[in-house]
Write a protein that holds these residues in place. Structure first.
Motif, PDB file in Angstrom:
ATOM      1  N   ARG A 156     -12.522   7.005  -6.816  1.00  0.00           N
ATOM      2  CA  ARG A 156     -11.151   7.308  -8.163  1.00  0.00           C
ATOM      3  C   ARG A 156     -10.474   8.927  -8.052  1.00  0.00           C
ATOM      4  O   ARG A 156      -9.761   9.247  -8.219  1.00  0.00           O
ATOM      5  N   SER A 188      -2.769  10.427  -4.653  1.00  0.00           N
ATOM      6  CA  SER A 188      -1.768   9.030  -5.710  1.00  0.00           C
ATOM      7  C   SER A 188      -1.449   8.431  -4.502  1.00  0.00           C
ATOM      8  O   SER A 188      -1.107   8.390  -3.650  1.00  0.00           O
ATOM      9  N   GLU A 189      -2.788   7.642  -5.143  1.00  0.00           N
ATOM     10  CA  GLU A 189      -2.799   5.655  -4.238  1.00  0.00           C
ATOM     11  C   GLU A 189      -1.980   4.919  -4.648  1.00  0.00           C
ATOM     12  O   GLU A 189      -3.261   4.538  -6.470  1.00  0.00           O
ATOM     13  N   TYR A 190      -1.709   3.391  -4.799  1.00  0.00           N
ATOM     14  CA  TYR A 190      -1.852   2.087  -5.131  1.00  0.00           C
ATOM     15  C   TYR A 190      -1.496   1.593  -4.508  1.00  0.00           C
ATOM     16  O   TYR A 190      -1.029   1.716  -3.221  1.00  0.00           O
ATOM     17  N   SER A 191      -2.076   0.062  -4.986  1.00  0.00           N
ATOM     18  CA  SER A 191      -1.782  -1.075  -4.538  1.00  0.00           C
ATOM     19  C   SER A 191      -2.063  -2.336  -4.990  1.00  0.00           C
ATOM     20  O   SER A 191      -2.378  -2.487  -5.864  1.00  0.00           O
ATOM     21  N   TYR A 192      -0.976  -2.665  -3.875  1.00  0.00           N
ATOM     22  CA  TYR A 192      -1.270  -4.586  -5.676  1.00  0.00           C
ATOM     23  C   TYR A 192      -0.924  -5.522  -4.228  1.00  0.00           C
ATOM     24  O   TYR A 192      -0.364  -5.526  -3.278  1.00  0.00           O
ATOM     25  N   ILE A 207      -2.914  -5.624  -9.575  1.00  0.00           N
ATOM     26  CA  ILE A 207      -2.784  -3.644  -8.577  1.00  0.00           C
ATOM     27  C   ILE A 207      -4.519  -4.301  -8.775  1.00  0.00           C
ATOM     28  O   ILE A 207      -5.414  -4.052  -9.149  1.00  0.00           O
ATOM     29  N   ASN A 267      -4.342   8.638  -9.369  1.00  0.00           N
ATOM     30  CA  ASN A 267      -3.660   9.848  -9.407  1.00  0.00           C
ATOM     31  C   ASN A 267      -4.487  10.998 -10.170  1.00  0.00           C
ATOM     32  O   ASN A 267      -4.971  11.528 -10.659  1.00  0.00           O
ATOM     33  N   LYS A 325      -6.015  -0.950  -6.294  1.00  0.00           N
ATOM     34  CA  LYS A 325      -6.102   0.199  -6.501  1.00  0.00           C
ATOM     35  C   LYS A 325      -5.126   1.346  -7.113  1.00  0.00           C
ATOM     36  O   LYS A 325      -3.789   0.875  -6.954  1.00  0.00           O
ATOM     37  N   TYR A 326      -5.342   1.771  -7.734  1.00  0.00           N
ATOM     38  CA  TYR A 326      -4.262   3.346  -8.715  1.00  0.00           C
ATOM     39  C   TYR A 326      -5.337   4.576  -8.990  1.00  0.00           C
ATOM     40  O   TYR A 326      -6.445   4.326  -9.571  1.00  0.00           O
ATOM     41  N   ASP A 353       0.309  -0.964  -0.111  1.00  0.00           N
ATOM     42  CA  ASP A 353       0.282  -0.066   0.000  1.00  0.00           C
ATOM     43  C   ASP A 353       1.070   1.584   0.279  1.00  0.00           C
ATOM     44  O   ASP A 353       1.883   0.830   0.373  1.00  0.00           O
ATOM     45  N   HIS A 354       0.218   1.819  -0.786  1.00  0.00           N
ATOM     46  CA  HIS A 354       1.565   3.338  -0.979  1.00  0.00           C
ATOM     47  C   HIS A 354       0.714   4.685  -1.187  1.00  0.00           C
ATOM     48  O   HIS A 354      -0.776   4.552  -1.911  1.00  0.00           O
TER      49      HIS A 354
END
Length: 630
Positions: free
Chosen positions: A567, A468-472, A481, A486, A483-484, A425-426
């Motif tokens: 989103r 600004s988030e993403y998860s894999y 992936i 931006n 979640k993304y 998670d970022h």
């Protein structure tokens, strides 16, 4: 001849009197220079020379010319002042009095009671301000008292100050402090990330809470209104509390001339010891600081300074809240399932999570009473909030079945592994909000039966947001992936509002309030008209019983949260959510066990349309940004 004789006698008499009497005149003031109209001025040990000062404090006495006289001035609430008179060779003496306040006398006119003096509003409760201070809770949070009063109020976390009312959500509750609206943080997603609620219980004088059907003057939300008033100090006073989870200090005072007063409160919350008991083990470093202050200056002229209530006051409310939440998780173990089949999830973590916010809020309020019938307030308030959410978390998990047979040597241990995997998670999120509001309200009491209240308000909102988030997920042989996001967005808009309401009380048994509220938002160009009515009746056969009914339209214009979907996209065409309230109830006051009790019953119906659905995770709401539910 007779006319000449009378004329000569008059001249002789006036000359004789002027030689035997001396004029003593002057003004009577308080020790701070305020005029004391109606003060009694007299010659001591004499009943013949007594006079009251006029509206400007001026007095005029004509007394015999003799030695040893003492003149005295008196005024209710002040120490009397005596002055010896030397009238030798004088025809006129000018003497001003400056009386000192009698503090002991002033204390005796304070009347304190706990009975309701007027018919209450629909779904409205008066709360003793002492209760939130001593109600057991994790942090002594003010909002915890709301969850104990019934009326459909609920909370799902001991660590959170948020609450829901009659099926609503956290964003549907209005909170006012001294007439200024309070906002909750935007990005906070869990109860442990929150600071304390905005309201400082050490500073509170009056609390009112309504769970529905409130008057037009109290704003536009769907579920509830909490209105809090901070007190105006009378003398120096302070409190101090401390514990392992934080502390608080407050002090207050009023100046010697009674024109200036201040109220200051500081709070600190450190939930480190409590958070270490959560299922997720790690290093918690939460720090929350809060300082609030209210300064009041009495601008009333000297001639009207002793009037009650005060004629003109200027108040300044300043608040600052700082939250620094840091957690470095290490592991978590969670078991779930049924008695026959128990699953256990073990997670190991790397990384950290940071949640920071700084919130500045202030308001300047000028209150002026133009006459006994008409008073008005003018206020300027502002909010600036900056929130930052950063985290990088790598988690490795293992899911297994647990042995439930107590006779087995592997009891309560993993027997079969269902799967393993990892998750990253970022996030780098930041939000800035700036809200400025100019407001004017007025109250006109036409007579004892009719009161009209009105208000106009203009608000400007500027909000900028960056997500600004993403998860894999790496799990059991596949990588995905999950979640993304931006996105960057911002809005700038104006909100003009107005209301007017009429209160009719023909006698002590009937109470009728009706009016309308108007709201317009330049972003979606929607005009809202919300009529509301309340009626309460105390029957003559039982003056301790109150029957109440109310109805109205309550429309909540979207704020930034409702416009942004999961989103990060902004939908500016989202319309206000609408709720129709119909409420009926009763209050019965009675005495039992030598104590006063109040038994309240209430039935309510709410129909909602143009609802914006949302996902809820702990205390974070993620709206769909669509009016597609009812």
């Amino acid at each position: 001849l007779r006319v000449i004789t009378v004329f000569l006698l008059a001249i002789f008499s006036s000359v004789s009197l002027s030689g035997q009497h001396v004029v003593v005149k002057g003004k009577v003031y308080s020790e701070y220079g305020e005029v004391l109209a109606g003060a009694v001025v007299r010659v001591v040990n004499s009943d013949f020379w007594v006079i009251s000062s006029d509206s400007s404090g001026f007095y005029h006495l004509s007394i015999p010319r003799q030695n040893g006289l003492v003149i005295e001035a008196r005024f209710l609430g002040f120490h009397p002042q005596q002055e010896p008179l030397d009238l030798t060779g004088k025809d006129e003496v000018i003497l001003d009095f400056f009386l000192k306040s009698d503090e002991n006398w002033l204390k005796t006119v304070e009347i304190v009671g706990n009975k309701e003096s007027s018919l209450p509003g629909i779904s409205t409760l008066k709360i003793d301000p002492k209760i939130p201070k001593y109600l057991p809770s994790a942090f002594g949070d003010f909002n915890k008292v709301i969850a104990t009063i019934g009326f459909g109020v609920a909370t799902n976390s001991e660590l959170s100050s948020n609450y829901t009312v009659r099926g609503g959500n956290y964003d549907e509750n209005l909170v006012y402090v001294n007439g200024l609206e309070v906002y909750r943080p935007f990005l906070v997603k869990s109860g442990q990330q929150e600071g304390l609620s905005f309201v400082n219980p050490d500073l509170v004088e009056d609390i009112e809470f309504s769970a529905g059907g409130w008057q037009p003057k109290l704003g536009d939300k769907l579920s509830s209104v909490l209105s809090v008033k901070y007190r105006e100090p009378k003398k120096f006073k302070g409190t101090f509390t401390a514990g392992l989870l934080g502390g608080a200090i407050h002090f207050e005072n009023r100046s010697a001339n009674k024109r200036f007063s201040y109220l200051v409160g500081l709070r600190q919350k450190s939930a480190q010891y409590l958070l270490n008991t959560l299922q997720t083990k790690g290093e918690y470093k939460p720090k929350f600081y809060d300082v609030q202050s209210m300064f009041t200056y009495d601008l009333t002229s000297k001639a009207n300074f002793n009037s009650t209530p005060k004629k003109t006051t200027l108040s300044l409310l300043l608040t600052y809240a700082r939250n620094r939440y840091l957690v470095i998780p290490s592991s978590r173990e969670t078991s779930f399932g049924t008695n026959d089949q128990v699953l256990r999830l073990n997670v190991d973590f790397e990384g950290q999570e940071i949640m920071n916010y700084d919130n500045y809020q202030g308001g300047l309020i000028l209150a002026h009473r133009f006459s006994q019938k008409f008073k008005a307030d003018f206020s300027l308030s502002t909010l600036f909030s900056r929130e930052v959410e950063n985290y990088d978390l790598i988690s490795k998990y293992r899911l297994c079945e647990v042995v439930t047979d107590p006779n087995s040597i592997q009891f309560n241990q993993c027997a079969f592994e269902r799967g393993t995997g990892g998750l990253l998670d970022h996030a780098r999120n930041e939000l800035k909000a700036n809200v400025i509001t100019l407001k004017h309200t007025g109250t006109y009491a036409y007579n004892a039966y009719h009161t009209i209240e009105y208000g106009v308000q203009l608000g400007k909102e500027e909000i900028s947001d960056r997500l600004s988030e993403y998860s894999y997920l790496d799990s059991s042989g596949f990588v995905a992936i999950t979640k993304y996001i931006n996105a960057s967005a911002g809005i700038s808009s104006y909100r003009p509002q107005a209301y007017i309401q009429h209160q009719y009380t023909p006698d002590s048994s009937h109470f009728l309030t009706y009016g309308v509220r108007i709201n317009y938002w330049t972003l979606n160009n929607q005009l809202l008209v919300s009529p509301r009515i309340q009626y309460a009746w105390k029957p003559k056969f039982n003056d301790r019983l109150t029957l109440k009914v109310g109805a109205g339209v309550y429309q909540q214009p979207p704020f930034f949260r409702e416009l942004r979907d999961a989103r990060g996209n902004i939908n500016e065409s989202v319309k206000a959510q609408t709720s129709y309230h119909l409420i009926a109830g009763s209050d019965l006051l009675f005495k039992a066990w030598n104590r006063d009790f109040k038994f309240s019953t209430e039935a309510y119906y709410k129909y909602l349309e143009n609802v914006i659905p949302y996902d809820i995770d702990n205390v974070r709401l993620r709206y769909f940004a669509l009016n597609n539910a009812r």
